[in-house]
Design an enzyme around this catalytic site. Structure first.
Site, mmCIF file in Angstrom:
data_model
loop_
_atom_site.group_PDB
_atom_site.id
_atom_site.type_symbol
_atom_site.label_atom_id
_atom_site.label_comp_id
_atom_site.label_asym_id
_atom_site.label_seq_id
_atom_site.Cartn_x
_atom_site.Cartn_y
_atom_site.Cartn_z
ATOM 1 N N ARG A 52 -5.973 9.563 -2.692
ATOM 2 C CA ARG A 52 -4.495 8.359 -3.128
ATOM 3 C C ARG A 52 -4.765 7.715 -4.544
ATOM 4 O O ARG A 52 -3.740 7.290 -5.410
ATOM 5 C CB ARG A 52 -5.367 7.799 -2.035
ATOM 6 C CG ARG A 52 -3.024 6.345 -2.678
ATOM 7 C CD ARG A 52 -3.398 5.659 -1.272
ATOM 8 N NE ARG A 52 -4.462 4.470 -0.711
ATOM 9 C CZ ARG A 52 -4.664 3.948 0.302
ATOM 10 N NH1 ARG A 52 -3.540 3.716 1.086
ATOM 11 N NH2 ARG A 52 -5.555 2.586 0.424
ATOM 12 N N ARG A 105 1.597 5.345 -24.462
ATOM 13 C CA ARG A 105 1.145 5.940 -25.749
ATOM 14 C C ARG A 105 -0.270 5.047 -26.728
ATOM 15 O O ARG A 105 -0.794 6.103 -27.421
ATOM 16 C CB ARG A 105 1.823 6.363 -26.658
ATOM 17 C CG ARG A 105 2.686 7.006 -25.179
ATOM 18 C CD ARG A 105 4.021 8.209 -26.294
ATOM 19 N NE ARG A 105 4.826 6.687 -26.851
ATOM 20 C CZ ARG A 105 5.637 6.921 -27.260
ATOM 21 N NH1 ARG A 105 6.559 8.608 -27.530
ATOM 22 N NH2 ARG A 105 6.358 6.014 -28.188
ATOM 23 N N LYS A 151 -0.648 2.659 -5.640
ATOM 24 C CA LYS A 151 -1.179 1.263 -5.377
ATOM 25 C C LYS A 151 -1.433 0.806 -6.596
ATOM 26 O O LYS A 151 -2.466 1.725 -7.228
ATOM 27 C CB LYS A 151 -2.458 1.988 -4.414
ATOM 28 C CG LYS A 151 -3.147 0.508 -4.280
ATOM 29 C CD LYS A 151 -4.294 0.574 -2.832
ATOM 30 C CE LYS A 151 -4.778 -0.539 -2.708
ATOM 31 N NZ LYS A 151 -4.459 -1.574 -1.429
ATOM 32 N N GLU A 184 6.479 -2.776 5.853
ATOM 33 C CA GLU A 184 5.501 -3.059 5.889
ATOM 34 C C GLU A 184 4.859 -4.608 5.400
ATOM 35 O O GLU A 184 5.649 -5.250 5.570
ATOM 36 C CB GLU A 184 4.472 -1.908 4.377
ATOM 37 C CG GLU A 184 3.954 -2.352 3.414
ATOM 38 C CD GLU A 184 3.390 -1.604 2.310
ATOM 39 O OE1 GLU A 184 2.322 -0.975 2.608
ATOM 40 O OE2 GLU A 184 4.088 -1.413 1.371
HETATM 41 N N1 PXG Z 1 -0.185 -1.860 2.396
HETATM 42 C C1 PXG Z 1 -0.260 -2.506 1.377
HETATM 43 C C2 PXG Z 1 0.713 -2.956 0.666
HETATM 44 C C3 PXG Z 1 -1.633 -2.150 0.612
HETATM 45 O O1 PXG Z 1 -2.082 -2.950 -0.297
HETATM 46 C C4 PXG Z 1 -1.817 -1.264 3.625
HETATM 47 C C5 PXG Z 1 -0.850 -1.323 3.689
HETATM 48 C C6 PXG Z 1 -3.072 -0.835 3.839
HETATM 49 O O2 PXG Z 1 -3.861 0.039 3.386
HETATM 50 P P1 PXG Z 1 -5.394 1.300 3.978
HETATM 51 O O3 PXG Z 1 -5.188 2.257 2.603
HETATM 52 O O4 PXG Z 1 -6.336 -0.139 3.169
HETATM 53 O O5 PXG Z 1 -5.419 1.394 5.186
HETATM 54 C C7 PXG Z 1 -2.400 -1.897 2.352
HETATM 55 C C8 PXG Z 1 -4.398 -2.255 1.003
HETATM 56 C C9 PXG Z 1 -7.595 -6.750 -0.461
HETATM 57 C C10 PXG Z 1 -6.911 -5.470 0.045
HETATM 58 O O6 PXG Z 1 -8.507 -7.223 -1.010
HETATM 59 C C11 PXG Z 1 -5.670 -5.298 0.856
HETATM 60 C C12 PXG Z 1 -6.173 -3.459 0.853
HETATM 61 C C13 PXG Z 1 -6.719 -2.588 1.290
HETATM 62 C C14 PXG Z 1 -8.126 -3.840 0.895
HETATM 63 C C15 PXG Z 1 -8.231 -4.724 -0.123
HETATM 64 O O7 PXG Z 1 -6.203 -7.715 -0.582
HETATM 65 N N2 PXG Z 1 -4.507 -3.483 0.823
#
Ligand code: PXG
Length: 290
Positions: A52, A105, A151, A184
């Site tokens: 990812r 760039r 992300k 979400e």
């Molecule tokens: N939606 C969003 C917008 C996220 O940022 C998820 C869903 C869940 O994705 P994963 O792949 O983790 O199942 C995320 C993930 C933090 C922190 O420090 C945030 C995430 C993951 C780990 C730590 O706030 N967000």
């Protein structure tokens, strides 16, 4: 021994781990990141997180100046050096230092850093009693402006919704798409259970494709629970039997109230609890060992 951070090819003391004020990650949020967990000296779903990360980078046309295998080694080394058995890893790749203009760039070398620390979880009571969340007035980014699949370091959309949640006394908020479908939460995916089926937002609505969510969907399928991806309206969440959130940090957390109204009978549901048990079996056993 102080905490060590991997920064641009070297392990440095945390207090000396600094990036340039001209880094476009700082100036514009131009970069990508991942949040990864390790349990019992094993990194959970490391390959998926790296895939990812590289996909996010490719989407913003950022070429990561390190191969995936090398990156994987650096992540496990960071955990090892910091003597963490159960840890949280933040992996960041920025556009690098440029000048005071947007032009990527001008940024010659992306900055790479890996921070490993301890994770601060939701208190255990939330897992047992469930979370009360709200619906944010901030809409999730439209996939054609900044695709939530990426992300990126630009998290202001989520932070504005988080502020909204905090103002309402909640820990999390549901974000709707511009056209009103459930997308979400600010840092977690959302799923619901209706008549024994697991339902989650269709990809086209625009959310991060969560790795935890992917694991949970697979667990559901393996346990004879039908899974449906569809466009979900808020009303359907209010009338669901169960609702829960998934994320690397939160794992699986039940939602029992939305905007002050009960979901189902207002207590964590059976399907949620079953998936939580199955999930915890996995995190304790599977992963990249270090
Ligand atoms: N939606 C969003 C917008 C996220 O940022 C998820 C869903 C869940 O994705 P994963 O792949 O983790 O199942 C995320 C993930 C933090 C922190 O420090 C945030 C995430 C993951 C780990 C730590 O706030 N967000």
């Amino acid at each position: 021994m102080g905490e060590k951070v991997f920064l641009n090819g070297k392990f440095v003391d945390a207090k000396d781990a600094a990036v340039s004020v001209f880094d476009h990650g700082v100036l514009y949020g131009d970069g990508v990141f991942e949040g990864i967990r390790s349990y019992n000296r094993k990194v959970f779903r490391l390959t998926e997180h790296l895939d990812r990360l590289y996909e996010s980078a490719q989407s913003i046309r950022l070429k990561i100046p390190m191969g995936k295998e090398d990156f994987l080694d650096k992540i496990t080394q960071t955990l090892k050096i910091n003597e963490l058995d159960d840890g949280y890893v933040r992996v960041v790749v920025t556009r690098g230092a440029g000048d005071l203009g947007l032009d990527p760039r001008k940024c010659k070398t992306p900055a790479i850093f890996i921070i490993a620390g301890k994770i601060s979880l939701y208190p255990e009571a939330f897992y047992e009693k469930g979370l009360a969340i709200v619906v944010s007035k901030i809409k999730r980014n439209h996939p054609e402006s900044l695709n939530p699949k990426i992300k990126s370091l630009n998290y202001l959309n989520n932070i504005l919704a988080k502020i909204d949640a905090i103002d309402s006394g909640a820990e999390e908020a549901i974000m709707l798409s511009v056209d009103g479908y459930v997308a979400e939460c600010t840092g977690d995916n959302i799923l619901m259970v209706k008549n024994g089926r697991l339902i989650t937002p269709e990809r086209s609505v625009g959310a991060l494709e969560g790795i935890t969510q992917g694991v949970v969907i697979k667990l559901a399928e393996e346990n004879g629970i039908e899974v449906e991806h569809k466009k979900i309206l808020l009303d359907e969440v209010f009338s669901a039997d169960e609702c829960f959130l998934t994320g690397t940090a939160a794992e699986i957390i039940p939602v029992v109230k939305i905007d002050g109204k009960n979901v189902g009978n207002g207590i964590p549901g059976e399907v949620t609890q079953k998936l939580r048990r199955k999930f915890r079996e996995l995190t304790g056993t599977e992963g990249t060992a270090y």
